[in-house]
Design a protein around this motif. Structure first.
Motif, short mmCIF file in Angstrom:
data_model
loop_
_atom_site.label_atom_id
_atom_site.label_comp_id
_atom_site.label_asym_id
_atom_site.label_seq_id
_atom_site.Cartn_x
_atom_site.Cartn_y
_atom_site.Cartn_z
N VAL A 188 0.86 -1.18 0.00
CA VAL A 188 0.00 0.00 0.00
C VAL A 188 0.89 1.23 0.00
O VAL A 188 1.78 1.35 0.84
CB VAL A 188 -0.93 0.02 1.23
CG1 VAL A 188 -1.76 1.28 1.26
CG2 VAL A 188 -1.82 -1.21 1.24
N LEU A 215 -3.47 -1.33 8.04
CA LEU A 215 -3.80 -1.57 6.64
C LEU A 215 -4.81 -2.70 6.56
O LEU A 215 -4.61 -3.76 7.16
CB LEU A 215 -2.54 -1.90 5.85
CG LEU A 215 -1.45 -0.83 5.89
CD1 LEU A 215 -0.24 -1.29 5.12
CD2 LEU A 215 -1.96 0.49 5.36
N ASP A 266 -8.16 -4.60 3.95
CA ASP A 266 -8.81 -4.72 2.64
C ASP A 266 -10.19 -4.13 2.78
O ASP A 266 -11.16 -4.82 3.11
CB ASP A 266 -8.89 -6.18 2.20
CG ASP A 266 -7.53 -6.74 1.85
OD1 ASP A 266 -6.69 -5.96 1.37
OD2 ASP A 266 -7.32 -7.94 2.05
N ASP A 301 -8.34 1.64 2.32
CA ASP A 301 -7.42 0.60 2.77
C ASP A 301 -6.67 0.94 4.05
O ASP A 301 -5.76 0.23 4.44
CB ASP A 301 -6.45 0.23 1.66
CG ASP A 301 -5.86 1.43 0.96
OD1 ASP A 301 -6.04 2.56 1.44
OD2 ASP A 301 -5.21 1.23 -0.07
N GLN A 305 -12.28 4.73 8.12
CA GLN A 305 -11.37 4.22 7.10
C GLN A 305 -11.06 5.33 6.11
O GLN A 305 -11.92 6.12 5.77
CB GLN A 305 -12.00 3.03 6.37
CG GLN A 305 -12.10 1.80 7.24
CD GLN A 305 -12.54 0.59 6.44
OE1 GLN A 305 -13.12 0.70 5.38
NE2 GLN A 305 -12.26 -0.58 6.98
N LYS A 311 -8.65 6.41 2.43
CA LYS A 311 -7.96 5.92 1.24
C LYS A 311 -6.49 6.32 1.35
O LYS A 311 -6.17 7.41 1.80
CB LYS A 311 -8.55 6.52 -0.02
CG LYS A 311 -9.95 6.04 -0.31
CD LYS A 311 -10.45 6.61 -1.61
CE LYS A 311 -11.84 6.09 -1.91
NZ LYS A 311 -12.33 6.57 -3.20
#
Length: 123
Positions: free
Chosen positions: A54, A94, A96, A102, A114, A116
């Protein structure tokens, strides 16, 4: 150059292409290093499909426990102000997530949410 490129391990797209040492999927954007043709069948379920990288908005690799800074103002549903650019977030995880979210974290004044990885940079 690999003559028969493997399909994408994420979305099974067969239209993959080479970019330097990586194989890239044009549909989902997944990039990976192809296994040698002799070891390809044995590594399918192992380490090659496991670890996901990521990256933040400027290309730094993120890991669990890192601190990040929000690089653009974000609207938060149910909040009149939102998260301002420059807000520091500590101890990310991190995950899914859904729709590209992510990073799992706690933002001061907003609680658990959460984010991005494209809207943060490593602190």
């Amino acid at each position: 150059m690999i003559e028969n490129l493997p399909p994408c391990p994420t979305c099974s797209c067969e239209y993959t292409y080479e970019m330097n040492a990586l194989v890239v999927c044009p549909e989902c954007g997944h990039e990976w290093v192809p296994a040698e043709s002799g070891a390809e069948s044995g590594a399918e379920g192992g380490a090659s499909a496991g670890e996901r990288v990521v990256k933040d908005a400027v290309g730094n690799v993120l890991q669990d426990g890192d601190s990040v800074v929000v690089v653009k103002a974000l609207k938060v549903k149910g909040s009149p102000s939102g998260i301002k650019a420059g807000t520091k977030v500590r101890g990310i995880r991190l995950v899914d997530g859904v729709d590209g979210h992510d990073i799992d974290c706690k933002v001061d004044g907003f609680g658990a949410m959460q984010l991005k990885s494209s809207v943060v940079k490593k602190a």
